[in-house]
Each structure stands twice: as C-alpha cells, then as structure tokens.
Design a protein around this motif. Structure first.
Motif, PDB file in Angstrom:
ATOM      1  N   ALA A 134       0.878  -1.168   0.000  1.00  0.00           N
ATOM      2  CA  ALA A 134       0.000   0.000   0.000  1.00  0.00           C
ATOM      3  C   ALA A 134       0.920   1.224   0.000  1.00  0.00           C
ATOM      4  N   SER A 135       0.344   2.404  -0.146  1.00  0.00           N
ATOM      5  CA  SER A 135       1.174   3.603  -0.211  1.00  0.00           C
ATOM      6  C   SER A 135       0.408   4.813   0.303  1.00  0.00           C
ATOM      7  N   LEU A 136       1.169   5.881   0.554  1.00  0.00           N
ATOM      8  CA  LEU A 136       0.607   7.166   0.961  1.00  0.00           C
ATOM      9  C   LEU A 136       0.992   8.220  -0.077  1.00  0.00           C
ATOM     10  N   THR A 137       0.086   9.142  -0.315  1.00  0.00           N
ATOM     11  CA  THR A 137       0.400  10.270  -1.189  1.00  0.00           C
ATOM     12  C   THR A 137      -0.530  11.428  -0.845  1.00  0.00           C
ATOM     13  N   ILE A 138      -0.198  12.605  -1.350  1.00  0.00           N
ATOM     14  CA  ILE A 138      -1.040  13.798  -1.175  1.00  0.00           C
ATOM     15  C   ILE A 138      -1.552  14.222  -2.541  1.00  0.00           C
ATOM     16  N   ASN A 139      -2.886  14.383  -2.643  1.00  0.00           N
ATOM     17  CA  ASN A 139      -3.462  14.749  -3.928  1.00  0.00           C
ATOM     18  C   ASN A 139      -4.847  15.356  -3.699  1.00  0.00           C
ATOM     19  N   GLU A 140      -5.613  15.436  -4.768  1.00  0.00           N
ATOM     20  CA  GLU A 140      -6.938  16.064  -4.763  1.00  0.00           C
ATOM     21  C   GLU A 140      -7.829  15.545  -3.624  1.00  0.00           C
ATOM     22  N   ASN A 141      -8.461  16.478  -2.911  1.00  0.00           N
ATOM     23  CA  ASN A 141      -9.318  16.081  -1.790  1.00  0.00           C
ATOM     24  C   ASN A 141     -10.805  16.332  -2.056  1.00  0.00           C
ATOM     25  N   TYR A 142     -11.141  16.785  -3.276  1.00  0.00           N
ATOM     26  CA  TYR A 142     -12.534  17.173  -3.528  1.00  0.00           C
ATOM     27  C   TYR A 142     -13.255  16.197  -4.450  1.00  0.00           C
ATOM     28  N   ASP A 143     -12.741  16.051  -5.658  1.00  0.00           N
ATOM     29  CA  ASP A 143     -13.434  15.220  -6.649  1.00  0.00           C
ATOM     30  C   ASP A 143     -12.929  13.780  -6.551  1.00  0.00           C
ATOM     31  N   CYS A 187       5.909   5.274   1.036  1.00  0.00           N
ATOM     32  CA  CYS A 187       5.184   4.943   2.270  1.00  0.00           C
ATOM     33  C   CYS A 187       5.328   6.022   3.342  1.00  0.00           C
ATOM     34  N   ALA A 188       5.833   7.204   2.995  1.00  0.00           N
ATOM     35  CA  ALA A 188       6.042   8.251   4.008  1.00  0.00           C
ATOM     36  C   ALA A 188       5.672   9.617   3.458  1.00  0.00           C
ATOM     37  N   LEU A 189       5.169  10.482   4.346  1.00  0.00           N
ATOM     38  CA  LEU A 189       4.825  11.865   4.009  1.00  0.00           C
ATOM     39  C   LEU A 189       5.347  12.782   5.110  1.00  0.00           C
TER      40      LEU A 189
END
Length: 227
Positions: A134-143, A187-189
């Motif tokens: 599995a993984s973590l990322t930051i991206n769009e939070n609306y659509d 796997c890290a932010l």
C-alpha cells in the motif's frame, strides 16, 4: 680693459643669502604657531574629558543584567531540557480495511492526532505506513474521480495476471504489482504544522492507496515535532 666684473656675482650671492635668512625665520614662526595650536587643543580636550559625565565621580546608575549564562550540562535536568527544547509526540493509527483503490483519509488522521497537533505552533508531521503493498500520497481532496482515475492509471502501467513478467507470485497475482505501486508513491509523508493544523493546500488531502485485492487493516505511525 676689464673682461669680467665680480659685482653681479656679489649682488646675487647677497640676495640669495637674504632669502635664506627670511625663509628660516618664517619657517620657525609657522612651526611655533602650529605647536601652540596643538598644545591648546590637547589642553581643551583634556578639560572636556574631565568635565564629561562619563568620567565624573558620580556613582554609575544600576543596570539590570539581561544575559544569563546557560547552565552547564551537569546542571541540566530532564524536565528543564524538555521545557527548553522542541516537543515530540507519536501515535500509531490503525486504519480500517479499504477496498483496492485510492482513499481520502485526512479526516481519520486529523481525528486521531488533532489533540496533540493543537499543542504545536510550528513543526513537522511525519506519516509512515508500515506496509509494502500500500502507499501514501497527497493529492486532490474534492473530486473522487481523481482517485478513480489514479487507480486506473496504476493498473494500466503495472501489468497484472498470467501475462505479467513477474517471478514473485507466491502471494497471488496482485501482490507483486502492489509492491511496485507502493514504491512508486512511497510509504512516508512530511507535512508542515502551523498554528496547530496541518498546513496543506486548499485542495490537498492525504490518500491511502490500497494495492491488494483483499482488504486489510493498515497501520500509520504519525510523529509530530516542533514548538
């Protein structure tokens, strides 16, 4: 008949001697005037120094010290070091099972760390996912379509099934692709903390990307550091 006369020579010699005498006495007078001026200036300067309030005999005004030497290493206690240094907090969050795909987990993370986060004015939040599929990322939070399209893209560029060239198939045909996708996103932010909040952009959110077919709980270690 006289071919040469000494009168002009005597005249010019006397004239030059007179000029030398005048120059000598004039130079001495200039030097004496200059020495007198310097002596007078020194005397005035000395009188000014005697009259200066900085050198007067009055006792100095009391001045409160603003510098305090830091205690030596031997004098420091754990409590004093904790009070003067940055703060730390750490918590392991267990996320419930999610189906395969990308999922917005910002509300869940904030619910778990909100109280600790509010004690930091400035710092960093580090999120570490303890899994390799599995993984973590930051991206769009609306659509939510963005999350669906991202899953479609991952499945297209990482082949899966019997036609895939993977050797690691002991845990199922979706396992090796999951490992590759995990390394693609990571796997890290690390997110900045400002005034007790995660300082992300308006449209940014934290995603958990589940790359396996079988849902399973996932653990995220959140570490807060700052002041």
């Amino acid at each position: 008949m006289k071919l040469f006369s000494y009168k002009p020579v005597r005249f010019w010699g006397a004239f030059l001697l007179l000029l030398a005498i005048i120059f000598h006495f004039g130079l001495n007078k200039v030097l004496r005037n200059r020495m007198s001026a310097l002596s007078g200036a020194e005397e005035v300067g000395f009188r000014d120094m005697q009259c200066s309030p900085l050198l007067s005999s009055r006792p100095p005004l009391p001045v409160k010290a603003i510098y305090r030497p830091s205690p030596s290493v031997d004098d420091r206690t754990p409590s004093s070091m904790a009070a003067s240094g940055p703060k730390w907090a750490q918590k392991t969050i267990t996320l419930p099972p999610h189906k395969r795909g990308c999922h917005l987990i910002t509300p869940k993370i904030m619910k778990e760390i909100g109280q600790d986060l509010s004690e930091f004015n400035c710092g960093l939040a580090h999120l570490f996912l303890q899994h390799t599929s599995a993984s973590l990322t930051i991206n769009e939070n609306y659509d939510s379509d963005v999350r669906d399209d991202t899953e479609t893209f991952l499945n297209k560029i990482v082949p899966e099934g019997r036609s895939a060239p993977w050797k690691h198939t002991l845990e199922g045909p979706d396992d090796m692709p999951a490992h590759i996708k995990s390394s693609m996103f990571g796997c890290a932010l690390t997110i900045p903390i400002t005034n007790g909040q995660l300082n992300m952009g308006t449209w940014q959110g934290i995603w958990l990307c589940e790359h396996r077919d079988a849902p399973t709980p996932r653990k995220v270690v959140v570490t807060l550091n700052g002041i």
